[in-house]
Scaffold this motif. Structure first.
Motif, PDB file in Angstrom:
ATOM      1  N   GLU A  24       0.317   6.450   3.028  1.00 15.58           N
ATOM      2  CA  GLU A  24       0.616   7.374   1.937  1.00 15.58           C
ATOM      3  C   GLU A  24      -0.647   7.723   1.154  1.00 15.58           C
ATOM      4  N   LYS A  25      -1.451   6.683   0.883  1.00 10.98           N
ATOM      5  CA  LYS A  25      -2.667   6.879   0.095  1.00 10.98           C
ATOM      6  C   LYS A  25      -3.654   5.785   0.454  1.00 10.98           C
ATOM      7  N   VAL A  26      -4.936   6.118   0.438  1.00 10.81           N
ATOM      8  CA  VAL A  26      -5.991   5.147   0.715  1.00 10.81           C
ATOM      9  C   VAL A  26      -6.985   5.190  -0.436  1.00 10.81           C
ATOM     10  N   GLU A  27      -7.293   4.013  -0.966  1.00  7.39           N
ATOM     11  CA  GLU A  27      -8.283   3.911  -2.045  1.00  7.39           C
ATOM     12  C   GLU A  27      -9.435   3.049  -1.533  1.00  7.39           C
ATOM     13  N   ILE A  28     -10.629   3.566  -1.675  1.00 10.07           N
ATOM     14  CA  ILE A  28     -11.811   2.850  -1.190  1.00 10.07           C
ATOM     15  C   ILE A  28     -12.757   2.632  -2.359  1.00 10.07           C
ATOM     16  N   GLY A  29     -13.111   1.375  -2.575  1.00 10.11           N
ATOM     17  CA  GLY A  29     -14.055   1.022  -3.625  1.00 10.11           C
ATOM     18  C   GLY A  29     -15.282   0.381  -3.020  1.00 10.11           C
TER      19      GLY A  29
ATOM     20  N   ASP B 297     -16.136  -2.681  -2.865  1.00  4.73           N
ATOM     21  CA  ASP B 297     -15.841  -3.896  -2.112  1.00  4.73           C
ATOM     22  C   ASP B 297     -14.347  -4.029  -1.815  1.00  4.73           C
ATOM     23  N   THR B 298     -13.610  -2.929  -1.917  1.00  2.82           N
ATOM     24  CA  THR B 298     -12.175  -2.986  -1.652  1.00  2.82           C
ATOM     25  C   THR B 298     -11.737  -1.831  -0.761  1.00  2.82           C
ATOM     26  N   PHE B 299     -10.654  -2.073  -0.085  1.00  2.00           N
ATOM     27  CA  PHE B 299     -10.002  -1.055   0.742  1.00  2.00           C
ATOM     28  C   PHE B 299      -8.499  -1.257   0.556  1.00  2.00           C
ATOM     29  N   ILE B 300      -7.874  -0.384  -0.190  1.00  2.00           N
ATOM     30  CA  ILE B 300      -6.451  -0.516  -0.502  1.00  2.00           C
ATOM     31  C   ILE B 300      -5.719   0.644   0.154  1.00  2.00           C
ATOM     32  N   TYR B 301      -4.672   0.325   0.887  1.00  2.00           N
ATOM     33  CA  TYR B 301      -3.877   1.389   1.491  1.00  2.00           C
ATOM     34  C   TYR B 301      -2.420   1.204   1.090  1.00  2.00           C
ATOM     35  N   HIS B 302      -1.764   2.315   0.857  1.00  2.00           N
ATOM     36  CA  HIS B 302      -0.370   2.332   0.445  1.00  2.00           C
ATOM     37  C   HIS B 302       0.456   2.867   1.611  1.00  2.00           C
ATOM     38  N   VAL B 303       1.488   2.131   1.965  1.00  2.00           N
ATOM     39  CA  VAL B 303       2.345   2.541   3.085  1.00  2.00           C
ATOM     40  C   VAL B 303       3.695   3.001   2.518  1.00  2.00           C
ATOM     41  N   PRO B 304       4.184   4.159   2.946  1.00  2.00           N
ATOM     42  CA  PRO B 304       5.423   4.672   2.382  1.00  2.00           C
ATOM     43  C   PRO B 304       6.652   3.840   2.750  1.00  2.00           C
ATOM     44  N   PHE B 305       6.645   3.158   3.884  1.00  2.00           N
ATOM     45  CA  PHE B 305       7.827   2.394   4.275  1.00  2.00           C
ATOM     46  C   PHE B 305       7.906   1.056   3.558  1.00  2.00           C
ATOM     47  N   GLY B 306       6.885   0.692   2.771  1.00  2.00           N
ATOM     48  CA  GLY B 306       6.907  -0.564   2.037  1.00  2.00           C
ATOM     49  C   GLY B 306       7.997  -0.613   0.986  1.00  2.00           C
TER      50      GLY B 306
ATOM     51  N   ALA C 128       8.034  -8.152   5.389  1.00  2.00           N
ATOM     52  CA  ALA C 128       7.352  -7.528   4.246  1.00  2.00           C
ATOM     53  C   ALA C 128       5.846  -7.652   4.442  1.00  2.00           C
ATOM     54  N   LEU C 129       5.167  -6.588   4.163  1.00  2.44           N
ATOM     55  CA  LEU C 129       3.711  -6.551   4.341  1.00  2.44           C
ATOM     56  C   LEU C 129       3.046  -6.553   2.992  1.00  2.44           C
ATOM     57  N   TYR C 130       2.020  -7.368   2.872  1.00  3.54           N
ATOM     58  CA  TYR C 130       1.242  -7.408   1.639  1.00  3.54           C
ATOM     59  C   TYR C 130      -0.190  -7.056   1.983  1.00  3.54           C
ATOM     60  N   ALA C 131      -0.702  -6.001   1.398  1.00 11.27           N
ATOM     61  CA  ALA C 131      -2.067  -5.581   1.707  1.00 11.27           C
ATOM     62  C   ALA C 131      -2.935  -5.745   0.482  1.00 11.27           C
TER      63      ALA C 131
END
Length: 82
Positions: A53-58, A60-69, A79-82
């Protein structure tokens, strides 16, 4: 002599036709391969939007949002934890 000359000319023309047919077959094969690759890339592009759904890159971080979560409950084994 005239018949031999015509036969030789026909053999040359047949060889040219065979060569042209091979070139056309090679061209068709190349077009098919490129088309298949293009379709695969097209599908991957749109499938990526279904899973991410969305990807945030910092720095030292890489955060991704999944719509099916949102359909998974906390504590479920899948359940997935990212």
């Amino acid at each position: 002599m005239n018949i031999k000359s015509k036969i030789n000319h026909l053999h040359i023309e047949l060889a040219k036709i065979a060569e042209a047919r091979n070139s056309v077959n090679d061209l068709v094969k190349t077009i098919k391969q490129n088309l298949e690759l293009e379709i695969q890339n097209y599908n991957l592009y749109y499938l990526c939007h279904l899973f991410l759904e969305k990807v945030e890159i910092g720095p030292d971080t890489f955060i991704y949002h999944v719509p099916f979560g949102e359909f998974l409950k906390v504590g479920e084994p899948y359940a997935l934890y990212a």
